[in-house]
Motif scaffolding. Structure first.
Motif: not given
Length: 368
Positions: A162-165, A37-40, A337-344, A58-70
């Motif tokens: 909210p997972l984005a937060s 749902v979101a990743a920092g 934390l919302d004071r630090l976050i900008a979403t894209y 080549p590779g896939v990074l990202g280590h601040e994920g948040a989501g829903v287990v499928e």
């Protein structure tokens, strides 16, 4: 059954993130498929993408994920399909430090999280056109619409938040908070100094404001970040481009110095200034990571007053208890934390990188 999904791939060191279709391997018994749902976006991602660490590209990074287990592997017991999760680092679970409640110092931490790009058994979690890609980054590689995640990277969280937060809790926030709570542990009336007012530093400021510390000093060169630090709990701010750090801290503390310092900049000259600004029996926590091989000269006699310099990884956190506690603080409005976050949007990951690099955004969070 393998899953085709969309990922942000770094083709080579210094190359941009490009969206590409990839294929997840079949989940192993201790893995789960998570719909992101979101990743920092973290400076560690940028450091690896630049080619600064030997992660296979080549590779896939990202280590601040948040989501829903499928779906979950046959041996997964801690989460179930439909659970909301924050993704953090992984660990072996069997070594002395893991058993002792310090999984951030796992004996196999580096290959499992930062440089290996594969599972512990050497197999790949993600591929493209039949060729394996670097993956399993922090046990998750979360710059992807669906991720194959190690069970020990999964932290079940309150679905009402909210997972984005809370995506940044997986790395940067728990690092800053853990530096204060797990290492410095301020006593009543303590003075805490935070060097650098980025996401990690501001997290440390917010954490210090929730302790008995009475003097909290934020240090940075950017006036807007210093103002934000005051709004988040700093009692004093210091413009690093002006008065030397030692003089500023001495003036604020009546010559005593700082009881605790969190160094987030990764600048060895700043680290040295921080050590010199410590009070007797004070502790400096090294969080910022300069290039491998960096050294800093210290005045040995200056250390004999009981000063300590302590390195830190990921807040020395036990994620299964630490992250849910942080989620509760976010939910209660006590860790804003919302004071630090900008979403894209996920497709705008390169814009997020540019804004973060230029200092326009403190903590970019990608939305899927």
């Amino acid at each position: 059954m393998s899953i085709t999904t969309r990922a942000a791939v770094v083709e080579s060191g210094g190359a941009p993130f490009t969206l590409s279709d990839v294929v997840l391997d079949d989940p192993a018994p201790h893995e789960a498929v998570v719909r992101l749902v979101a990743a920092g976006l973290c400076h560690t991602d940028l450091g690896v993408a630049s080619g600064g660490l030997p992660f296979p590209l080549p590779g896939v990074l990202g280590h601040e994920g948040a989501g829903v287990v499928e779906s979950v592997g046959s041996a997964v017991t801690g989460v179930a399909p439909g659970d909301h999760v924050v993704l953090s680092f992984t660990s072996c679970g069997d070594c002395r430090n893991c058993h002792g409640g310090h999984p951030a110092y796992c004996a196999t931490w580096l290959p499992l999280n930062l440089i290996g790009g594969r599972r512990a058994d050497g197999t790949s979690t993600i591929s493209r056109d039949g060729e394996p890609l670097g993956g399993h980054f922090f046990g998750q590689s979360s710059f992807v619409e669906r991720a194959l995640v190690d069970e020990r990277s999964l932290v079940k969280v309150d679905p009402a938040v909210p997972l984005a937060s809370i995506a940044p809790l997986g790395c940067g926030v728990q690092t800053g908070v853990g530096a204060v709570w797990n290492v410095l542990k301020p006593a009543t009336g303590s003075t805490i100094v935070v060097l650098g007012a980025g996401a990690v530093g501001l997290s440390a400021v917010m954490a210090a404001a929730l302790t008995p510390a009475t003097t909290i000093i934020a240090v940075d060169r950017v006036a807007e970040r210093l103002q934000l630090a005051k709004e988040l709990g700093a009692t004093h701010t210091v413009d690093a481009s002006g008065t030397p750090l030692g003089e500023a801290v001495a003036e604020i503390t009546g010559g005593q110095g700082a009881d605790g310092i969190v160094e987030t900049t990764g600048n060895t000259a700043v680290l040295r200034q921080g050590v010199d600004a410590l009070a007797a029996r004070g502790t400096l926590v090294v969080v910022g990571a300069p290039p491998f091989g960096s050294e800093v000269a210290l005045d040995v006699n200056g250390l004999l007053g009981g000063k300590r310099v302590v390195g830190l990884t990921l807040g020395d956190s036990e994620t299964q208890s630490f992250i849910p506690a942080l989620v509760e603080l976010v939910k209660a409005g006590r860790l804003p934390l919302d004071r630090l976050i900008a979403t894209y949007p996920f497709a705008d990951i390169d814009q997020a990188v540019q804004d973060m690099t230029a200092g326009r955004t403190i903590k970019p969070v990608l939305l899927f």
